[in-house]
Design a protein around this motif. Sequence first.
Motif, PDB file in Angstrom:
ATOM      1  N   THR A  18      32.286  33.224  32.896  1.00  0.00           N
ATOM      2  CA  THR A  18      31.973  32.979  34.312  1.00  0.00           C
ATOM      3  C   THR A  18      31.794  31.525  34.360  1.00  0.00           C
ATOM      4  N   VAL A  19      32.118  30.962  35.633  1.00  0.00           N
ATOM      5  CA  VAL A  19      32.191  29.612  35.946  1.00  0.00           C
ATOM      6  C   VAL A  19      30.722  29.154  36.500  1.00  0.00           C
ATOM      7  N   SER A  20      30.186  28.063  35.857  1.00  0.00           N
ATOM      8  CA  SER A  20      28.981  27.721  36.499  1.00  0.00           C
ATOM      9  C   SER A  20      28.899  27.393  37.964  1.00  0.00           C
ATOM     10  N   SER A  21      27.745  27.246  38.537  1.00  0.00           N
ATOM     11  CA  SER A  21      27.646  26.831  39.782  1.00  0.00           C
ATOM     12  C   SER A  21      28.205  25.288  40.208  1.00  0.00           C
ATOM     13  N   GLU A  22      27.996  24.704  39.233  1.00  0.00           N
ATOM     14  CA  GLU A  22      28.639  23.024  39.414  1.00  0.00           C
ATOM     15  C   GLU A  22      30.099  23.202  39.094  1.00  0.00           C
ATOM     16  N   GLU A  23      30.596  24.156  38.499  1.00  0.00           N
ATOM     17  CA  GLU A  23      32.189  24.174  38.302  1.00  0.00           C
ATOM     18  C   GLU A  23      32.759  24.930  39.659  1.00  0.00           C
ATOM     19  N   GLN A  24      31.951  25.696  40.212  1.00  0.00           N
ATOM     20  CA  GLN A  24      32.358  26.311  41.421  1.00  0.00           C
ATOM     21  C   GLN A  24      32.539  25.592  42.290  1.00  0.00           C
ATOM     22  N   ALA A  25      31.494  24.567  42.417  1.00  0.00           N
ATOM     23  CA  ALA A  25      31.653  23.489  43.677  1.00  0.00           C
ATOM     24  C   ALA A  25      33.003  22.526  43.509  1.00  0.00           C
ATOM     25  N   GLN A  26      32.854  22.251  42.197  1.00  0.00           N
ATOM     26  CA  GLN A  26      34.366  21.296  41.941  1.00  0.00           C
ATOM     27  C   GLN A  26      35.549  22.077  42.101  1.00  0.00           C
ATOM     28  N   LEU A  27      35.630  23.338  41.845  1.00  0.00           N
ATOM     29  CA  LEU A  27      36.763  24.143  42.101  1.00  0.00           C
ATOM     30  C   LEU A  27      36.945  24.432  43.421  1.00  0.00           C
ATOM     31  N   ASP A  28      36.048  24.634  44.290  1.00  0.00           N
ATOM     32  CA  ASP A  28      36.298  25.044  45.722  1.00  0.00           C
ATOM     33  C   ASP A  28      36.770  23.649  46.256  1.00  0.00           C
ATOM     34  N   ILE A  29      36.183  22.561  45.985  1.00  0.00           N
ATOM     35  CA  ILE A  29      36.817  21.199  46.530  1.00  0.00           C
ATOM     36  C   ILE A  29      38.295  21.120  46.145  1.00  0.00           C
ATOM     37  N   MET A  30      38.624  21.170  45.039  1.00  0.00           N
ATOM     38  CA  MET A  30      40.039  21.052  44.213  1.00  0.00           C
ATOM     39  C   MET A  30      41.024  22.060  44.985  1.00  0.00           C
ATOM     40  N   ILE A  31      40.481  23.282  45.195  1.00  0.00           N
ATOM     41  CA  ILE A  31      41.260  24.218  45.867  1.00  0.00           C
ATOM     42  C   ILE A  31      41.393  23.823  47.275  1.00  0.00           C
ATOM     43  N   ARG A  58      42.267  30.441  37.667  1.00  0.00           N
ATOM     44  CA  ARG A  58      42.940  31.592  38.327  1.00  0.00           C
ATOM     45  C   ARG A  58      42.185  32.653  38.869  1.00  0.00           C
ATOM     46  N   ASN A  59      41.630  33.145  38.161  1.00  0.00           N
ATOM     47  CA  ASN A  59      40.820  34.382  38.436  1.00  0.00           C
ATOM     48  C   ASN A  59      39.841  34.101  39.595  1.00  0.00           C
ATOM     49  N   TYR A  60      38.966  32.831  39.167  1.00  0.00           N
ATOM     50  CA  TYR A  60      38.052  32.421  40.361  1.00  0.00           C
ATOM     51  C   TYR A  60      38.924  31.958  41.819  1.00  0.00           C
ATOM     52  N   ALA A  61      40.064  31.443  41.615  1.00  0.00           N
ATOM     53  CA  ALA A  61      40.831  30.937  43.061  1.00  0.00           C
ATOM     54  C   ALA A  61      41.322  32.241  43.575  1.00  0.00           C
ATOM     55  N   LEU A  62      41.480  33.481  42.984  1.00  0.00           N
ATOM     56  CA  LEU A  62      41.882  34.664  43.606  1.00  0.00           C
ATOM     57  C   LEU A  62      40.838  35.305  44.377  1.00  0.00           C
ATOM     58  N   ASP A  63      39.899  35.256  43.872  1.00  0.00           N
ATOM     59  CA  ASP A  63      38.701  35.989  44.496  1.00  0.00           C
ATOM     60  C   ASP A  63      37.270  35.287  44.159  1.00  0.00           C
ATOM     61  N   THR A  64      37.220  34.059  45.089  1.00  0.00           N
ATOM     62  CA  THR A  64      35.657  33.239  44.836  1.00  0.00           C
ATOM     63  C   THR A  64      34.746  34.127  45.041  1.00  0.00           C
ATOM     64  N   MET A  65      34.525  35.072  46.222  1.00  0.00           N
ATOM     65  CA  MET A  65      33.580  35.811  46.435  1.00  0.00           C
ATOM     66  C   MET A  65      32.836  36.831  45.461  1.00  0.00           C
ATOM     67  N   ALA A  66      34.080  37.540  44.601  1.00  0.00           N
ATOM     68  CA  ALA A  66      33.575  38.508  43.716  1.00  0.00           C
ATOM     69  C   ALA A  66      33.499  38.045  42.139  1.00  0.00           C
ATOM     70  N   HIS A  67      33.724  36.736  42.112  1.00  0.00           N
ATOM     71  CA  HIS A  67      33.704  36.199  40.648  1.00  0.00           C
ATOM     72  C   HIS A  67      32.448  36.257  40.120  1.00  0.00           C
ATOM     73  N   GLY A  68      32.398  36.848  38.643  1.00  0.00           N
ATOM     74  CA  GLY A  68      31.187  37.168  37.950  1.00  0.00           C
ATOM     75  C   GLY A  68      30.515  38.454  38.059  1.00  0.00           C
ATOM     76  N   SER A  69      31.167  39.146  39.029  1.00  0.00           N
ATOM     77  CA  SER A  69      30.492  40.512  39.331  1.00  0.00           C
ATOM     78  C   SER A  69      31.238  41.348  38.552  1.00  0.00           C
ATOM     79  N   ALA A  70      30.679  42.739  38.247  1.00  0.00           N
ATOM     80  CA  ALA A  70      31.238  43.741  37.496  1.00  0.00           C
ATOM     81  C   ALA A  70      32.445  44.381  38.281  1.00  0.00           C
ATOM     82  N   LYS A  71      33.460  44.774  37.674  1.00  0.00           N
ATOM     83  CA  LYS A  71      34.666  45.317  37.959  1.00  0.00           C
ATOM     84  C   LYS A  71      34.808  46.710  37.369  1.00  0.00           C
TER      85      LYS A  71
END
Length: 71
Positions: A6-19, A40-53
């Motif tokens: 899972t991507v940490s909250s800091e990394e999520q913020a960085q990825l959101d800006i880069m996207i 790629r998994n984070y970018a495809l579905d940012t809202m569901a990242h880290g939740s169980a599938k």
Amino acid sequence: MGLVSTVSSEEQAQLDIMIQLGFSTLQMSRRITRSRCCVRNYALDTMAHGSAKPTGRPRILNYRHKRSVVR
């Protein structure tokens, strides 16, 4: 299969800006030192990242229907 990283909250913020800036997955993965697959998994579905599938095939009969078949 291994656990999903899972991507940490800091990394999520960085990825959101880069996207938003239009970086490629390769560029993003190199900047935050994560795999391209993880980015790629984070970018495809940012809202569901880290939740169980759900895994595996869904059951044909649920518990209630299974009881009625046995009777």
